[in-house]
Design an enzyme around this catalytic site. Structure first.
Site, short mmCIF file in Angstrom:
data_model
loop_
_atom_site.label_atom_id
_atom_site.label_comp_id
_atom_site.label_asym_id
_atom_site.label_seq_id
_atom_site.Cartn_x
_atom_site.Cartn_y
_atom_site.Cartn_z
N ASP A 294 -66.20 6.08 76.34
CA ASP A 294 -67.67 6.09 76.35
C ASP A 294 -68.21 5.86 74.94
O ASP A 294 -69.25 5.21 74.75
CB ASP A 294 -68.18 7.42 76.91
CG ASP A 294 -68.13 7.43 78.43
OD1 ASP A 294 -68.50 6.42 79.04
OD2 ASP A 294 -67.66 8.43 79.00
N ARG B 144 -63.00 19.68 83.24
CA ARG B 144 -64.04 18.81 82.74
C ARG B 144 -65.06 18.71 83.87
O ARG B 144 -64.76 18.11 84.91
CB ARG B 144 -63.54 17.43 82.36
CG ARG B 144 -64.80 16.60 82.02
CD ARG B 144 -64.64 15.30 81.39
NE ARG B 144 -63.85 14.33 82.06
CZ ARG B 144 -63.54 13.15 81.51
NH1 ARG B 144 -63.96 12.86 80.30
NH2 ARG B 144 -62.80 12.30 82.16
N HIS C 290 -64.61 12.20 86.68
CA HIS C 290 -64.22 10.84 87.07
C HIS C 290 -63.27 10.79 88.26
O HIS C 290 -62.54 9.82 88.42
CB HIS C 290 -63.56 10.15 85.86
CG HIS C 290 -64.55 9.70 84.83
ND1 HIS C 290 -65.49 8.72 85.04
CD2 HIS C 290 -64.77 10.12 83.56
CE1 HIS C 290 -66.23 8.53 83.96
NE2 HIS C 290 -65.82 9.38 83.04
N ASP D 73 -66.69 30.58 87.95
CA ASP D 73 -66.53 31.59 88.99
C ASP D 73 -65.26 31.36 89.80
O ASP D 73 -64.65 32.30 90.30
CB ASP D 73 -67.74 31.60 89.93
CG ASP D 73 -68.93 32.34 89.33
OD1 ASP D 73 -68.77 32.95 88.25
OD2 ASP D 73 -70.02 32.31 89.94
N GLU E 224 -68.95 11.66 72.74
CA GLU E 224 -68.58 10.34 73.25
C GLU E 224 -69.75 9.37 73.17
O GLU E 224 -69.90 8.51 74.03
CB GLU E 224 -67.98 10.42 74.65
CG GLU E 224 -68.66 11.36 75.63
CD GLU E 224 -67.91 11.48 76.94
OE1 GLU E 224 -66.91 10.79 77.17
OE2 GLU E 224 -68.34 12.29 77.76
C1 3PY Z 1 -63.92 8.70 77.50
O1 3PY Z 1 -63.11 8.10 76.79
O2 3PY Z 1 -65.11 8.42 77.57
C2 3PY Z 1 -63.46 9.83 78.26
O3 3PY Z 1 -64.27 10.54 78.81
C3 3PY Z 1 -62.01 10.06 78.36
O4 3PY Z 1 -61.68 11.15 79.12
MG MG Z 2 -66.18 9.80 78.91
#
Ligand code: 3PY
Ligand code: MG
Length: 258
Positions: A175, A71, A46, A85, A149
């Site tokens: 999400d 992430r 993000h 890597d 999520e």
């Molecule tokens: C979410 O809440 O969807 C996330 O990915 C938070 O990092």
């Molecule tokens: Mg998310």
């Protein structure tokens, strides 16, 4: 080459405390690394953090203690391979909804025969100087945390946790709320119950349950631990900055008015 200890702690069920980087500047990584977190995750999903910036963050953290995690931008073989890597000791993989998707994430993170990670001289093996040593330990020390999520992910949680090589999960409440049709309502009882179900499933499977406490307080951390979460992200670099700036400004304005 770094000897990874985070994987051992996570797999032993120890509570680890990390934090989250959204700004790609190495100074941020240096400051947060010196604070003594167990791990620091750079968010490439993000933000505008790219591979060059992540390499800078990993270099800034090197030797200071916290394990660099990423992430990744998506559940993609090359995205996972490149960050491993370039210095990540583990990956947090977004939007993993099924055991097949969890298997794909693990395969991307592991060298053959367990996976399809490609071999190369890279930063992680000191550009080849420690190639054999890194190869010997990477499959057992690289952490694979998959993000739950979605409603589908919650419904498949037991099968996802049963995938060999999945070390734990990390909840994405926003999400998740979208996938349940109540976008943004992360405190809705439906989402709370889904999160609780995931934490219980992790405990039963003996795998790490991860959550992000974006606005840290003692009560919020105690609640997360009491709910069974063991892999806890505390704060975000940008939020730390904003909160400290607002607090300092309030303090200054209040004092100046006296
Ligand atoms: C979410 O809440 O969807 C996330 O990915 C938070 O990092
Ligand atoms: Mg998310």
């Amino acid at each position: 080459m770094k000897q990874a200890t985070l994987a051992t702690k996570v797999r032993n069920g120890e509570v680890t405390i990390g934090t989250w980087i959204q700004a790609g500047h190495p100074t941020i990584a240096e400051v947060l690394a010196e604070a003594g977190f167990d791990w620091i995750a750079a968010d490439c999903e993000h933000t505008d953090i790219d591979m060059t910036q992540f390499a800078g963050l990993a270099r800034a953290m090197y030797g200071r203690g916290p394990a660099p995690l990423v992430r990744v931008r998506e559940n993609d073989t090359l995205a996972i391979r490149q960050v491993l890597d370039m210095g990540a000791e583990g990956v947090i993989v977004p939007l993993v909804n099924s055991p097949a998707e969890a298997e794909a994430a693990v395969r991307a993170a592991k060298y053959p025969p367990q996976g399809v990670r490609g071999f190369a001289f890279s930063r992680m093996n000191d550009w080849g100087e420690t190639f054999e040593d890194y190869l010997a330990q990477a499959n057992s020390t690289v952490l694979v945390i998959v993000m739950i999520e979605s409603r589908e992910g919650v419904e498949n949680i037991d099968d996802i946790l049963a995938v060999p090589g999945v070390d734990g999960v990390f909840i994405g409440p926003y999400d998740m709320s979208g996938s349940y049709g109540i976008p943004g309502q992360t405190q809705d009882p439906i989402i709370k119950a889904a999160c609780a179900q995931v934490a219980v499933a992790c405990k039963q499977a003996g795998k790490a349950a991860g959550i992000h406490v974006v606005l840290p307080s003692a009560a919020a951390i105690q609640e997360a631990v009491a709910d069974g979460f063991t892999f806890i992200a505390v704060g975000v670099d940008t939020v730390f900055l904003a909160e400290a700036a607002k607090s300092a400004l309030t303090c200054a304005r209040t004092a100046a008015a006296l």
